[in-house]
Scaffold this active site. Structure first.
Site, PDB file in Angstrom:
ATOM      1  N   ASN A   1       0.784  -1.159  -0.020  1.00 61.10           N
ATOM      2  CA  ASN A   1      -0.013  -0.086   0.044  1.00 61.10           C
ATOM      3  C   ASN A   1       0.913   1.305   0.096  1.00 61.10           C
ATOM      4  OD1 ASN A   1      -1.791   2.084   0.555  1.00 61.10           O
ATOM      5  ND2 ASN A   1      -3.085   1.093   2.210  1.00 61.10           N
ATOM      6  N   ASP A   2       1.622   1.672   1.012  1.00 65.75           N
ATOM      7  CA  ASP A   2       2.377   2.841   1.266  1.00 65.75           C
ATOM      8  C   ASP A   2       3.226   2.858   0.239  1.00 65.75           C
ATOM      9  OD1 ASP A   2       0.950   3.292   3.480  1.00 65.75           O
ATOM     10  OD2 ASP A   2       2.091   2.391   4.957  1.00 65.75           O
ATOM     11  N   VAL A   3       4.129   1.833  -0.164  1.00 61.37           N
ATOM     12  CA  VAL A   3       5.077   1.827  -0.983  1.00 61.37           C
ATOM     13  C   VAL A   3       4.822   2.239  -2.549  1.00 61.37           C
ATOM     14  CG1 VAL A   3       6.610   0.306   0.350  1.00 61.37           C
ATOM     15  CG2 VAL A   3       5.164  -0.612  -1.673  1.00 61.37           C
TER      16      VAL A   3
END
Lengths: 462, 118
Positions: A390-392
């Site tokens: 997600n965050d990456v």
């Protein structure tokens, strides 16, 4: 005693052989092809070191040594053969703690033997105190890291009020008892300073949140090396000093790489607290519209694609979707589609974790690429599947100065013609930050369990 | 040079060797790297053996005359524990590294690379 076979140079030359074997072993890890051999070289080095030490004139009783080695083997081998690859960070943290504790015990033991033989001097006393303190910090810090990774403790940061003052007080206390120990070298001040160092290790790792664990594990890796070096100084043993320095710099480099990959400064990780305040970020943007897609739609798009990249994250391993991902890979590969995997440095719970998880499911390493190698490819890619990450892939890290992720290097999945993000729900990711990618026109969400969705796509591909 | 100073030389130079060797390790193998370095940091077993192998009778610990170090058995148990902990690392670290590294094999094309169909 002075026969050439038992001279100090005899031991030193074999220890040198062991040191060289360790260096060559680590060097062989530069490529997967030579890596197994590298591990074997390191094993030979360890065997040479142990065999040489057993010949040392100080070693007269073998019972406890043999018992210890057998105990270590009986405990460790079955565990190492059984442990799941997802649990690797916990295992490594536990092993770090053992090196730390062993260093403390050795320092105590060395103190007792040298004090009985009246061989103590100021330098040795400082070395012993340092060795014991570094070992103790490694031990207690690793125990906390293990407990957090194993979820025996909550992974969220535990922030004691005034913890920086407490830590400084502990450091001052350790310094004070080092002076006491120098003034009067008895066991009491030695044990007190070791206990203070234990407390320091606990307090250093407790405030560090789950998202920063890759840094912490690398940092403790480094500490375990410094502990070995310090032990080497107490024994005037250059094998230990050199090997400890190798391990110490290895851990330090890995910590540095992890910090860069998360755009976090080392100091801010150590000071802790990340992830404590980030949970309110998701609410404001929740009203925007997202597109969703069914597995059949994804399969249709994949069938017509010529270039596909899969971005796997730790969520893929949690959902145990590796095998389904491998089937998907094989199916697409067989259709002649160019399919690759793109791995962000912080995918997983420790450096390189995701690579191991993919290797375990028998995805060949030559289709798995690091961020720098593959980031230019996204703009010419037809379909990107983001599974359990997600965050990456959050473009806010590039574009939105107010985002907590701003400045973190990301995989440029948003540049692809079509992006599918596999998600269980609209819940934000590990860092608790909303993902701008979900609202892009070229992005659709595939809701549901990552394993079930991947399997459904495989089946739909026919 | 004093022995300590020689030790510092070895230490500093080894840090440089480590720096260059470790940057050469491919990122895909960073987890096995950590397991291998873990195993070799258990080189402290050398120190543990030197403690566990001492004949406690020579330490003057036997007489309960207030030397303050307690009975010899406690000393030997300490050595035993230190050896065991280091040995757990050695066996655990090397075995788990071997397991991981064996997975990193380029498959001799288990998947036949069919020509593109489009």
């Amino acid at each position: 005693m002075d026969s050439p076979v038992d001279s100090p140079d005899f031991f030193a030359s074999f220890y040198l052989v062991a040191t060289v074997l360790f260096i060559l072993g680590l060097k062989s890890l530069s490529h997967p092809k030579t890596a197994v051999r590298g591990n074997l070289l390191a094993m030979v080095g360890m065997t040479v070191a142990i065999a040489t030490t057993l010949r040392a004139p100080e070693v007269q009783v073998y019972t406890w040594i043999a018992a210890g080695i057998v105990a270590g083997m009986v405990i460790a081998v079955p565990l190492a053969l059984k442990i799941k690859m997802t649990a690797m960070p916990q295992l490594v943290a536990a092993l770090h703690s053992f090196v730390g504790l062993s260093a403390v015990l050795i320092a105590v033991g060395t103190f007792i033997t040298h004090s009985a033989h009246h061989e103590l001097n100021g330098t040795l006393e400082i070395e012993l105190a340092l060795g014991s303190a570094i070992g103790a910090v490694t031990f207690s810090g690793s125990v906390i890291a293990f407990a957090k990774l194993q979820e025996l403790l909550r992974s969220s940061p535990l922030l004691l009020p005034g913890r920086h003052w407490i830590n400084m007080g502990l450091v001052a206390g350790i310094g004070f008892f080092v002076f006491q120990f120098l003034a009067e070298p008895t066991l009491f001040p030695f044990l007190v300073l070791t206990l203070l160092a234990l407390a320091l290790g606990f307090l250093l790792v407790l405030p560090i949140g789950g998202a920063d664990m890759p840094v912490v594990v690398s940092m403790l890796n480094s500490y375990s090396g410094w502990a070995a070096s310090a032990t080497g100084f107490t024994l005037s043993n250059h094998l230990l000093i050199a090997t400890g320095a190798l391990v110490g710099s290895s851990g330090a480099i890995l910590s540095y790489i992890m910090c860069i990959a998360m755009n976090r400064s080392f100091v801010s990780v150590i000071l802790g607290g990340f992830g404590a305040t980030a949970s309110d970020a998701g609410a404001a943007t929740a009203k925007k519209n997202v597109q969703s897609a069914a597995p059949d739609d994804v399969a249709f798009m994949l069938d017509n694609a010529s270039k596909v990249i899969i971005v796997p994250g730790y969520g893929l391993a949690v959902a145990q979707a590796q095998h389904a991902a491998k089937e998907l890979f094989e199916k697409l590969h067989r259709k002649g589609i160019d399919i690759r995997f793109a791995i962000h440095p912080v995918a997983g719970r420790m450096p390189g974790h995701m690579n191991v998880l993919l290797a375990e499911s028998e995805i060949p390493y030559d289709v798995v690429f690091e961020m720098e190698e593959i980031n230019n490819e996204f703009s010419t890619t037809d379909v990107v599947l983001v599974i359990g990450a997600n965050d990456v892939v959050n473009p806010d890290a590039k574009n939105n100065r107010s985002s907590p992720l701003y400045g973190m290097p990301i995989l440029d999945a948003y540049k692809a013609h079509r992006v599918y993000v596999f998600k269980r729900s609209m819940k934000p990711g590990y860092a608790g930050v909303d993902n701008a990618l979900f609202y892009y026109d070229n992005c659709s969400l595939v809701f549901g369990d990552a394993k079930a969705s991947t399997q459904a796509i495989v089946n739909a591909l026919g | 040079m004093s022995p300590t100073m020689i030790g510092i030389y070895v230490f500093v130079l080894s840090c440089f060797v480590g720096y260059h060797v470790i940057w050469g390790v491919t990122p895909a193998l960073h987890t096995p790297l950590m397991a291998v370095t873990n195993a070799i940091s258990a080189i402290v077993i050398v120190g543990a053996i030197l403690v566990a192998g001492v004949n406690p009778d020579q330490l003057g610990l036997v007489g309960a005359d207030g030397t303050g170090f307690g009975p010899p058995l406690a000393f030997q148990l300490l050595g035993f524990l230190a050896v065991s902990l280091a040995a757990i690392n050695i066996f655990g670290g090397f075995v788990v590294s071997h397991r991981m590294l064996s997975m990193f094999k380029k498959k001799p094309k288990s998947v036949p690379s069919a020509p593109p169909q489009k």
